[in-house]
Design a protein around this motif. Sequence first.
Motif, PDB file in Angstrom:
ATOM      1  N   LEU A  16     -35.369-108.716   4.356  1.00 41.74           N
ATOM      2  CA  LEU A  16     -36.427-109.033   3.379  1.00 41.74           C
ATOM      3  C   LEU A  16     -37.171-107.764   2.953  1.00 41.74           C
ATOM      4  N   LYS A  17     -37.365-106.844   3.902  1.00 45.05           N
ATOM      5  CA  LYS A  17     -38.061-105.591   3.551  1.00 45.05           C
ATOM      6  C   LYS A  17     -37.271-104.814   2.499  1.00 45.05           C
ATOM      7  N   PHE A  18     -35.941-104.916   2.567  1.00 50.41           N
ATOM      8  CA  PHE A  18     -35.126-104.237   1.547  1.00 50.41           C
ATOM      9  C   PHE A  18     -35.305-104.923   0.193  1.00 50.41           C
ATOM     10  N   ILE A  19     -35.341-106.248   0.211  1.00 58.07           N
ATOM     11  CA  ILE A  19     -35.518-106.963  -1.064  1.00 58.07           C
ATOM     12  C   ILE A  19     -36.897-106.655  -1.647  1.00 58.07           C
ATOM     13  N   LEU A  20     -37.857-106.420  -0.762  1.00 57.94           N
ATOM     14  CA  LEU A  20     -39.218-106.082  -1.218  1.00 57.94           C
ATOM     15  C   LEU A  20     -39.328-104.627  -1.648  1.00 57.94           C
ATOM     16  N   GLY A  21     -38.226-103.883  -1.501  1.00 57.62           N
ATOM     17  CA  GLY A  21     -38.246-102.468  -1.895  1.00 57.62           C
ATOM     18  C   GLY A  21     -39.085-101.612  -0.961  1.00 57.62           C
ATOM     19  N   MET A  22     -39.301-102.087   0.252  1.00 55.82           N
ATOM     20  CA  MET A  22     -40.175-101.345   1.159  1.00 55.82           C
ATOM     21  C   MET A  22     -39.421-100.364   2.041  1.00 55.82           C
ATOM     22  N   MET A  23     -38.110-100.441   2.019  1.00 48.48           N
ATOM     23  CA  MET A  23     -37.326 -99.498   2.822  1.00 48.48           C
ATOM     24  C   MET A  23     -36.071 -99.135   2.041  1.00 48.48           C
ATOM     25  N   GLU A  24     -35.501 -98.022   2.430  1.00 43.18           N
ATOM     26  CA  GLU A  24     -34.258 -97.613   1.797  1.00 43.18           C
ATOM     27  C   GLU A  24     -33.154 -97.569   2.835  1.00 43.18           C
ATOM     28  N   PRO A  25     -31.963 -98.036   2.457  1.00 38.52           N
ATOM     29  CA  PRO A  25     -30.876 -98.040   3.438  1.00 38.52           C
ATOM     30  C   PRO A  25     -30.338 -96.635   3.688  1.00 38.52           C
ATOM     31  N   SER A  26     -29.736 -96.435   4.847  1.00 40.65           N
ATOM     32  CA  SER A  26     -29.112 -95.137   5.104  1.00 40.65           C
ATOM     33  C   SER A  26     -27.784 -95.066   4.353  1.00 40.65           C
ATOM     34  N   GLN A  27     -27.205 -96.211   4.105  1.00 37.13           N
ATOM     35  CA  GLN A  27     -25.954 -96.276   3.327  1.00 37.13           C
ATOM     36  C   GLN A  27     -25.951 -97.586   2.553  1.00 37.13           C
ATOM     37  N   GLY A  28     -25.250 -97.603   1.417  1.00 36.14           N
ATOM     38  CA  GLY A  28     -25.204 -98.820   0.605  1.00 36.14           C
ATOM     39  C   GLY A  28     -26.411 -98.909  -0.311  1.00 36.14           C
ATOM     40  N   LYS A  29     -26.508-100.019  -1.015  1.00 38.85           N
ATOM     41  CA  LYS A  29     -27.642-100.124  -1.953  1.00 38.85           C
ATOM     42  C   LYS A  29     -28.103-101.563  -2.161  1.00 38.85           C
ATOM     43  N   VAL A  30     -29.335-101.656  -2.646  1.00 40.60           N
ATOM     44  CA  VAL A  30     -29.888-102.945  -3.037  1.00 40.60           C
ATOM     45  C   VAL A  30     -30.152-102.841  -4.533  1.00 40.60           C
ATOM     46  N   THR A  31     -29.698-103.824  -5.285  1.00 42.05           N
ATOM     47  CA  THR A  31     -29.919-103.755  -6.737  1.00 42.05           C
ATOM     48  C   THR A  31     -30.553-105.041  -7.235  1.00 42.05           C
ATOM     49  N   LEU A  32     -31.296-104.905  -8.312  1.00 37.90           N
ATOM     50  CA  LEU A  32     -31.864-106.070  -8.991  1.00 37.90           C
ATOM     51  C   LEU A  32     -31.321-106.020 -10.416  1.00 37.90           C
ATOM     52  N   ASP A  33     -30.531-106.984 -10.762  1.00 41.85           N
ATOM     53  CA  ASP A  33     -29.828-106.983 -12.065  1.00 41.85           C
ATOM     54  C   ASP A  33     -29.113-105.654 -12.293  1.00 41.85           C
ATOM     55  N   GLY A  34     -28.505-105.148 -11.277  1.00 42.92           N
ATOM     56  CA  GLY A  34     -27.713-103.927 -11.382  1.00 42.92           C
ATOM     57  C   GLY A  34     -28.507-102.634 -11.282  1.00 42.92           C
ATOM     58  N   ILE A  35     -29.841-102.733 -11.253  1.00 40.36           N
ATOM     59  CA  ILE A  35     -30.658-101.512 -11.163  1.00 40.36           C
ATOM     60  C   ILE A  35     -30.967-101.244  -9.689  1.00 40.36           C
ATOM     61  N   ALA A  36     -30.706-100.022  -9.278  1.00 38.59           N
ATOM     62  CA  ALA A  36     -30.983 -99.672  -7.877  1.00 38.59           C
ATOM     63  C   ALA A  36     -32.474 -99.867  -7.586  1.00 38.59           C
ATOM     64  N   MET A  37     -32.760-100.437  -6.434  1.00 36.08           N
ATOM     65  CA  MET A  37     -34.143-100.777  -6.078  1.00 36.08           C
ATOM     66  C   MET A  37     -35.066 -99.562  -6.138  1.00 36.08           C
ATOM     67  N   GLU A  38     -34.539 -98.389  -5.751  1.00 32.61           N
ATOM     68  CA  GLU A  38     -35.424 -97.212  -5.715  1.00 32.61           C
ATOM     69  C   GLU A  38     -35.776 -96.699  -7.110  1.00 32.61           C
ATOM     70  N   LYS A  39     -35.161 -97.320  -8.146  1.00 30.37           N
ATOM     71  CA  LYS A  39     -35.500 -96.931  -9.525  1.00 30.37           C
ATOM     72  C   LYS A  39     -36.500 -97.915 -10.141  1.00 30.37           C
ATOM     73  N   ILE A  40     -36.842 -98.950  -9.379  1.00 31.91           N
ATOM     74  CA  ILE A  40     -37.719 -99.986  -9.939  1.00 31.91           C
ATOM     75  C   ILE A  40     -39.140 -99.784  -9.440  1.00 31.91           C
ATOM     76  N   ARG A  41     -40.065 -99.854 -10.346  1.00 29.31           N
ATOM     77  CA  ARG A  41     -41.476 -99.695  -9.952  1.00 29.31           C
ATOM     78  C   ARG A  41     -41.875-100.844  -9.029  1.00 29.31           C
ATOM     79  N   LEU A  42     -42.532-100.460  -7.929  1.00 25.47           N
ATOM     80  CA  LEU A  42     -42.850-101.478  -6.932  1.00 25.47           C
ATOM     81  C   LEU A  42     -43.848-102.508  -7.448  1.00 25.47           C
ATOM     82  N   ASP A  43     -44.792-102.059  -8.294  1.00 22.46           N
ATOM     83  CA  ASP A  43     -45.759-103.039  -8.784  1.00 22.46           C
ATOM     84  C   ASP A  43     -45.079-104.098  -9.644  1.00 22.46           C
ATOM     85  N   ALA A  44     -44.057-103.657 -10.428  1.00 21.19           N
ATOM     86  CA  ALA A  44     -43.325-104.616 -11.266  1.00 21.19           C
ATOM     87  C   ALA A  44     -42.513-105.565 -10.375  1.00 21.19           C
TER      88      ALA A  44
END
Length: 625
Positions: free
Chosen positions: A438-466
């Motif tokens: 859940l912390k990954f879905i919340l964008g609160m952590m970054e994986p050491s490998q692999g990625k989390v995306t929202l509609d194809g956009i990497a989580m670390e590129k998405i503004r947390l407030d949005a």
Amino acid sequence: MTNKQKFTEGFKFGKTQATYSNSKLAGPKVPQGSQAARGSYSSSLGPTFAGNEPSSESPLLVLLGLGRYFKNYKVRLGIVLGLLFTEIIVYSAIPFSFKFLIDEALIGKNETVLYITGALLIGGTILITAAGTVRDYLYNWVSARAIRDMREELFIHLQRVNLDFYANTRLGDVLSRFSTDLTALENAVLALIPWGISPLLEAIFGTALLFALDWKLGAIATLIWPITFLGPVFFSTRSTAASYERKIEEAKVLTAVEESISAQNLIRVYDLDGSFWEKFKGNCEKLFHVSLRLGLTNSYLERSASGGILLLQAVLLISGAWFAFHGMVSVGALAAFLPPFLNLSYSLLYVSQYFPTMNQASGSARRILEILRTPTFESEGGERPFAPSELQNSIKLEDLHFRYKGRTKNLNGVNLEIKKGTYTVILGQSGSGKSTILKFILGMMEPSQGKVTLDGIAMEKIRLDALHSMIGIVFQDTFLFHTSILENIRMGRPDATPEEAIEAAKLAEIHEFISALPDGYETIAGDKGSKLSGGEKQRIALARALVRNPQILLLDEATSALDPITEARILKTLQKLREGRTIVSVTHRLTGLHAADQVVVLKNGTLEPYPSPENDSLSAAAIGL
Ligand SMILES: Nc1ncnc2c1ncn2[C@@H]1O[C@H](COP(=O)(O)OP(=O)(O)OP(=O)(O)O)[C@@H](O)[C@H]1O
């Protein structure tokens, strides 16, 4: 600027002041608020701090690191310095009047000189007083603003640091940075002009003046400089080190108090008060020893300076008298020489007594800078150009690997697609890593490998407030604030009307309970919700998530404290709320699985499909629940 703007647009610094009278009547003694001093990182604070090691940086350089807080107030500071120069020039010129009064007016019988000197003396005194008053006001203002800015930035930064920081940091240690460290800094800033800059400038002007009056006596008088600073420079390192240790011990005492207050139930039932008392006594004893060492070091520092100054005063008085006796200087020159020399002595004594304050503030500055330099999640993620307002297709976890520091691998290639509008349940044993997902879905952590995306956009590129504006979450550890139940629900959406909050409470099956309370929705939840049961807190937290009317609802063991009937009612409510909503629930309970669109099991760090929703008992055994 709102707090939110500060978070997202970056913080702009402001400024501070100091309010000590420059009067020397009370004798030189630098105000010592907190004795606390230098950076203190206990090893248990973990690696999230920018610097844990004792620094070899000079105390002065560390302090200059916080100079940026004064930048926004350059104009006011310029005026302060201008006024200070004016005061010192006038102040230093006063002794000349003695020479004129004695040599020209009295011995030379020149009455005009007497009147002019008198008028200049009165005018100078008025000027000094007026300039000092304005300077005091401006400097107090600037100092207070700078400390305020520092306090605010510290607070804002703490809202943005990696969550790991809190897992590795003791609350008492963070709190002590707001209390003793900021106080030590404030004391030093306030004392800087009256106890540092002003006497230092006076000493410089005074030395020049002594040379002008009589170069022979002036030359002897310059000996006062090395004599004054030898001791402070020698003792500064020890003073700073002792201050540093004191800070660590102080934080331990604070932590012990904080823990003993938070764990009162446990302490009483398990009869732990004796052991807590022993531990606290031990902390206090260590604090006593280090405080004593600090106090003694600072007193040696001050005494070494004052002793040297007094000795030089005696030498100069005798040699001055000797020069006058042998006609090598005039009596007027000697009379004019002694007051500025005594002034010079006192000025330098003031400066020497500022050293302990500066050393302590330097340690505190380092502790504050350590927090400010702790990476924030956003700053680590770099640019975050995307601010989606809606989930269009899906959230994907692709080959996610992760391990907490010092732990074996927690996630070992997790793959999951959470499609918009679906209800996903993630099952798993305690400690398997469900909340971590859940912390990954919340964008609160970054994986050491692999990625989390929202509609194809990497989580670390998405503004947390949005991202967070789309999400409502019920955390496993329910936290309620010490305010009314209504306000606690409205924390989910501060602009929600009371009616909307009540509607959310109804959906969370808690409205009837709240309505039956004597103060209803105005009932105070108590510190961390201490006046409510676990199940009640959980349902209020659910209401808080629902009042946001979130597109994505994340539930972390959200019904674990509820009785089966209430849980069934809430699961039914969730069914009603599914329309157009994406729900992810992590749990180790097997209730309500049939309603889910997908059920996956987290096992050995990877996700597997749930074996058989039809036969829960067999499935539970298969997944080790
Ligand atoms: N900040 C942290 N630092 C180190 N280890 C951590 C941290 N947070 C969690 N862990 C560890 O990571 C593992 C997964 O934790 P997580 O909270 O995700 O488990 P969970 O499946 O949600 O457990 P539960 O069902 O008991 O809540 C656990 O072994 C836990 O001890």
